[in-house]
Design an enzyme around this catalytic site. Structure first.
Site, PDB file in Angstrom:
ATOM      1  N   GLY A   1       0.836  -1.193   0.000  1.00  0.00           N
ATOM      2  CA  GLY A   1       0.000   0.000   0.000  1.00  0.00           C
ATOM      3  C   GLY A   1       0.865   1.235   0.000  1.00  0.00           C
ATOM      4  O   GLY A   1       2.071   1.180  -0.252  1.00  0.00           O
TER       5      GLY A   1
ATOM      6  N   ASP B   1       7.135  -7.657  10.485  1.00  0.00           N
ATOM      7  CA  ASP B   1       7.780  -6.932   9.374  1.00  0.00           C
ATOM      8  C   ASP B   1       8.810  -5.924   9.888  1.00  0.00           C
ATOM      9  O   ASP B   1       8.805  -4.760   9.482  1.00  0.00           O
ATOM     10  CB  ASP B   1       6.707  -6.241   8.525  1.00  0.00           C
ATOM     11  CG  ASP B   1       7.272  -5.811   7.161  1.00  0.00           C
ATOM     12  OD1 ASP B   1       8.314  -6.345   6.754  1.00  0.00           O
ATOM     13  OD2 ASP B   1       6.661  -4.927   6.521  1.00  0.00           O
TER      14      ASP B   1
HETATM   15  N1  LIG Z   1       3.714   7.036  11.494  1.00  0.00           N
HETATM   16  C1  LIG Z   1       4.589   7.540  10.634  1.00  0.00           C
HETATM   17  N2  LIG Z   1       5.135   8.745  10.878  1.00  0.00           N
HETATM   18  C2  LIG Z   1       6.000   9.287  10.014  1.00  0.00           C
HETATM   19  N3  LIG Z   1       6.376   8.712   8.852  1.00  0.00           N
HETATM   20  C3  LIG Z   1       5.875   7.507   8.564  1.00  0.00           C
HETATM   21  C4  LIG Z   1       4.958   6.851   9.422  1.00  0.00           C
HETATM   22  N4  LIG Z   1       4.627   5.674   8.863  1.00  0.00           N
HETATM   23  C5  LIG Z   1       5.305   5.605   7.697  1.00  0.00           C
HETATM   24  N5  LIG Z   1       6.061   6.690   7.512  1.00  0.00           N
HETATM   25  C6  LIG Z   1       6.936   6.983   6.389  1.00  0.00           C
HETATM   26  O1  LIG Z   1       6.334   6.502   5.220  1.00  0.00           O
HETATM   27  C7  LIG Z   1       7.221   5.622   4.533  1.00  0.00           C
HETATM   28  C8  LIG Z   1       6.409   4.548   3.837  1.00  0.00           C
HETATM   29  O2  LIG Z   1       5.802   3.723   4.790  1.00  0.00           O
HETATM   30  P1  LIG Z   1       5.136   2.336   4.399  1.00  0.00           P
HETATM   31  O3  LIG Z   1       4.860   1.649   5.665  1.00  0.00           O
HETATM   32  O4  LIG Z   1       4.014   2.539   3.495  1.00  0.00           O
HETATM   33  O5  LIG Z   1       6.234   1.650   3.507  1.00  0.00           O
HETATM   34  P2  LIG Z   1       7.527   0.802   3.860  1.00  0.00           P
HETATM   35  O6  LIG Z   1       7.549   0.402   5.273  1.00  0.00           O
HETATM   36  O7  LIG Z   1       8.696   1.588   3.351  1.00  0.00           O
HETATM   37  O8  LIG Z   1       7.345  -0.445   2.905  1.00  0.00           O
HETATM   38  P3  LIG Z   1       6.429  -1.749   3.104  1.00  0.00           P
HETATM   39  O9  LIG Z   1       5.033  -1.273   3.056  1.00  0.00           O
HETATM   40  O10 LIG Z   1       6.793  -2.613   1.959  1.00  0.00           O
HETATM   41  O11 LIG Z   1       6.818  -2.302   4.420  1.00  0.00           O
HETATM   42  C9  LIG Z   1       8.145   5.114   5.614  1.00  0.00           C
HETATM   43  O12 LIG Z   1       9.362   4.694   5.097  1.00  0.00           O
HETATM   44  C10 LIG Z   1       8.264   6.318   6.502  1.00  0.00           C
HETATM   45  O13 LIG Z   1       9.250   7.178   5.982  1.00  0.00           O
END
Ligand SMILES: Nc1ncnc2c1ncn2[C@@H]1O[C@H](COP(=O)(O)OP(=O)(O)OP(=O)(O)O)[C@@H](O)[C@H]1O
Length: 458
Positions: free
Chosen positions: A59, A186
């Protein structure tokens, strides 16, 4: 104001609305639509996605503003889209799972300060999709900081002390998560964030992604992991344990310590991790990480608490206890310095010498004050010489013999001794000195007796 379309695959997702710069319009406008694909932009009429934060395998994350809060609070909107074309029954399963996992996240976030608070969760049906596709959204606390992955890119490899700090804080969060019956599933550098205030946060619980993937096969964890970080049991789709999170956390650490991806550090031919030579860390720390990385979950630490205990500095053995100070003598030093035999010998010697000296003094100087003074001085000197042990044991006998011979056979020195038996001055000196020795002995014994009694009473 800029609003970001959340429809996956929208070709021009960035929309600008000048009228939304007016706070009154911003608060009251019922809805805005993507100018390219027509997707509603203000989610559930409340959240305004302003910027894309990142796109993962399951997502997309957006930075958003909450227009129902006085300060237009910043928050993160995460969108998940169930994969494939779902049948109604599968969609129902996905909805139920999403709701259940969101409740868990809400509870974890509320109770632990280093897990982002969950503000809302909801579904949106895409009005323009012929099959009425559904999107699931979570709204959570925005953490102002950087992920550890971003830090690695920006600052390079982590030092041991920085890594330990991050690891210990994350383990404490995991301790709480596991005790609450959840497993993160994860853990990786992009899911741990360092807030500007130095605190670490654990993001992005994989359980919610599970919803997007698991429909139709809800018992399996297959596919809900990040390659390189997930342990073998998770990759094979078997049951996951707290030790599964510990494995992923250790893989995260070795990546941050070496600056290399886990795939480059894992020797799949020998089924082992080769990372130690590429990082500068203590063997104690490396041993802990290696145990977290064991292949079989049973061989790893079984809980975050166990890892924290293994990381804690070993208590240094207490310094050897210094020998007990010898107790200060309670009794008179004279009593402790001399044995009873020494007392008796000393008294006889002093009395004997005092008698000989008395004869010598009276013979030389008569019964005058000067002779008495000299006598007292000489006796005093003899006493001090014994007290300081200048003369002791055999010295006493030699000195007594020498003084007896000197005084006994030097006429000028023994004239006063002639009063007992004329013609035998040496014998007279001996008898007189012997008598004074006996008197001194008696005085000495009485003195010692009194001393003993007094010291015992005290
Ligand atoms: N609660 C939060 N506060 C601040 N930034 C956030 C938060 N959650 C996510 N992010 C930012 O958004 C980015 C993308 O998050 P997301 O969880 O969608 O992807 P990911 O962890 O990089 O990949 P995957 O979904 O494959 O695990 C993160 O790398 C982070 O920089």
């Amino acid at each position: 104001m800029q609003l970001h379309c959340t429809r996956p695959g929208c070709a021009r997702p960035v929309n600008h609305f000048a009228d939304l710069d007016d706070p009154n319009i911003l608060k009251s406008v019922p809805q805005k639509f993507c100018m390219h694909c027509g997707m509603p932009l203000i989610l559930v009429g409340r959240y305004l996605p302003t910027k894309l934060l990142g796109q993962g395998g399951f997502g997309t994350a957006f930075l958003a503003r909450d227009r129902y809060t006085p300060g237009m609070r910043s928050c993160v909107v995460k969108q998940f889209q169930p994969s494939g074309n779902l049948k109604p029954a599968q969609l129902k399963v996905a909805q139920d799972l999403f709701e259940r996992e969101a409740e868990v996240l809400e509870q974890l976030g509320r109770e632990h300060p280093q897990i982002p608070d969950l503000f809302a969760f909801f579904e949106v049906t895409d009005p323009n999709s012929p099959k009425n596709a559904k999107f699931f959204y979570l709204v959570q606390e925005y953490i102002e900081g950087q992920t550890l992955e971003a830090e690695l890119v920006q600052n390079g490899r982590f030092s041991e002390s920085d890594m330990r700090n991050a690891l210990e804080q994350t383990l404490k969060i995991l301790e709480f998560v596991h005790e609450n019956g959840s497993i993160h599933r994860d853990i990786k550098p992009s899911n741990i964030m360092r807030h500007q205030n130095g605190r670490f946060y654990l993001l992005d619980f994989g359980a919610v992604k599970f919803v997007t993937k698991a429909v139709g096969n809800i018992q399996s964890s297959t596919g809900i992991y990040s390659a390189g970080f997930a342990p073998p049991e998770q990759i094979s789709g078997s049951q996951v344990f707290p030790a599964s999170d510990l494995y992923a956390l250790a893989a995260t650490c070795v990546m941050l310590l070496t600056g290399k991806s886990p795939q480059d550090l894992f020797d799949s031919y020998n089924n082992q991790w080769n990372w130690r030579k590429q990082a500068q860390v203590s063997s104690q720390f490396a041993d802990v990480l290696d145990r977290m990385l064991r292949h079989a979950p049973a061989e790893r630490f079984q809980s975050a608490t166990e890892v924290l205990a293994a990381l804690a500095p070993k208590p240094t053995p207490p310094p050897p206890t210094p020998p007990l100070p010898t107790p200060t003598p309670q009794r008179s030093p004279i009593i402790s310095r001399f044995s009873t035999l020494e007392w008796i010998g000393g008294s006889i010697f002093t009395g004997f010498e005092a008698g000989i000296l008395a004869i010598a003094m009276v013979s030389l100087l008569g019964t005058t004050l000067i002779s008495a003074t000299f006598w007292l001085m000489l006796v005093g000197i003899l006493l001090l010489a014994q007290y300081w042990r200048f003369i002791e044991k055999i010295d006493l006998v030699i000195l007594a013999g020498v003084s007896l011979l000197t005084v006994g056979f030097v006429r000028q020195l023994n004239e006063a001794g002639e009063f007992v038996r004329a013609g035998h001055p040496a014998l007279n000196v001996l008898i007189f000195a012997g008598l004074t020795a006996l008197v001194a002995l008696a005085i000495g014994l009485v003195f010692r007796l009194i001393f003993n009694l007094v010291s015992r009473l005290l």
